[in-house]
Design an enzyme around this catalytic site. Structure first.
Site, short mmCIF file in Angstrom:
data_model
loop_
_atom_site.label_atom_id
_atom_site.label_comp_id
_atom_site.label_asym_id
_atom_site.label_seq_id
_atom_site.Cartn_x
_atom_site.Cartn_y
_atom_site.Cartn_z
N CYS A 84 0.83 -1.33 0.04
CA CYS A 84 0.11 0.08 -0.02
C CYS A 84 0.94 1.19 0.05
CB CYS A 84 -0.84 -0.11 1.21
SG CYS A 84 -2.63 1.06 0.86
N HIS A 184 -3.26 -5.23 1.71
CA HIS A 184 -2.42 -5.56 2.75
C HIS A 184 -2.48 -6.72 3.25
CE1 HIS A 184 -2.03 -1.15 4.09
NE2 HIS A 184 -3.20 -0.96 3.67
N GLU A 186 -0.70 -8.14 5.50
CA GLU A 186 -0.31 -8.12 6.68
C GLU A 186 -1.71 -7.93 7.69
OE1 GLU A 186 -0.02 -6.03 4.89
OE2 GLU A 186 -0.05 -3.81 5.70
N1 GLN Z 1 -3.59 6.31 1.01
C1 GLN Z 1 -2.30 5.97 1.54
C2 GLN Z 1 -1.29 6.82 0.87
O1 GLN Z 1 -1.46 7.31 0.11
C3 GLN Z 1 -2.05 4.73 1.37
C4 GLN Z 1 -2.91 3.81 2.50
C5 GLN Z 1 -2.38 2.53 3.11
O2 GLN Z 1 -1.22 2.27 2.99
N2 GLN Z 1 -3.36 1.84 3.69
O3 GLN Z 1 -0.23 6.94 1.57
#
Ligand code: GLN
Length: 203
Positions: A84, A184, A186
């Site tokens: 992410c 994710h 995790e």
């Molecule tokens: N929207 C977040 C970002 O741009 C990422 C979200 C996440 O890691 N769950 O950093």
């Protein structure tokens, strides 16, 4: 092996837990440590960049003076898994679904282009099952997730889903020593990507 999890912000504790579980499953011995500064970087066999807020993690990487060294180590082959926000930090091209151009600090190591917050308000967070090449079906949790919309060079997609507005987009890409995931593993407790990451380290 000694795996580091960038521990500046975000859900790094979950990664540490799952990495230990994945190592156990694979019968690999070693340790998993949080990385908060440069001191341990050179002793790592691999690094995980967790989910969180990419703008914050990027700034903290800069503040801790790790940007150049991390970029160089990853470019030279340090196995790296970004989930992410971590995938956003690894991408060479980043834009935001709403504001477009972004100016946040990035590592810019992987040949992918991502759109931050790609799934819009209604679907800010959702969980679904996805098919991953070479792995099969796994549960994936998306939280204000990015979409991987461009992949070039040696990078390739291992999984894709349908996104509102954007159509079919990639959610998991690999390039040599690097894995970038929009979701994710995790959080859903899936060890598949961590196992894939351990396999890269073992190579
Ligand atoms: N929207 C977040 C970002 O741009 C990422 C979200 C996440 O890691 N769950 O950093």
């Amino acid at each position: 092996m000694r795996i580091g999890v960038l521990g500046l912000q975000g859900d790094y504790e979950e990664h540490i837990y799952l990495l230990k579980k994945a190592m156990g499953k694979k019968g690999v011995s070693g340790e998993v440590i949080p990385v908060k500064d440069r001191s341990v970087l050179r002793r790592l066999s691999g690094i995980v960049i967790p989910g969180g807020e990419s703008t914050v993690i990027g700034r903290l990487i800069e503040r801790s003076g790790m940007t150049e060294e991390l970029r160089e180590m990853i470019s030279q082959g340090l196995p790296t898994l970004g989930t992410c926000a971590g995938a956003i930090l690894m991408a060479k091209r980043v834009r935001d679904r709403v504001v477009g151009e972004v100016t946040q600090p990035l590592l810019s190591v992987m040949s992918i282009g991502v759109v931050r917050n790609a799934f819009g308000r209604q679907r800010e967070s959702f969980e679904t099952e996805v098919d991953v090449e070479g792995v099969g079906r796994i549960r994936a949790v998306f939280i204000r997730a990015p979409a991987i919309v461009e992949i070039w060079g040696n990078a390739r997609s291992l999984s894709s889903i349908e996104a509102p507005d954007l159509g079919r987009i990639s959610i998991l890409a690999v390039e040599g020593n690097m894995i970038a995931s929009a979701f994710h593993p995790e959080i859903s407790g899936e060890t598949a990507l961590h196992e894939m990451f351990i396999d890269i380290i073992k190579k």
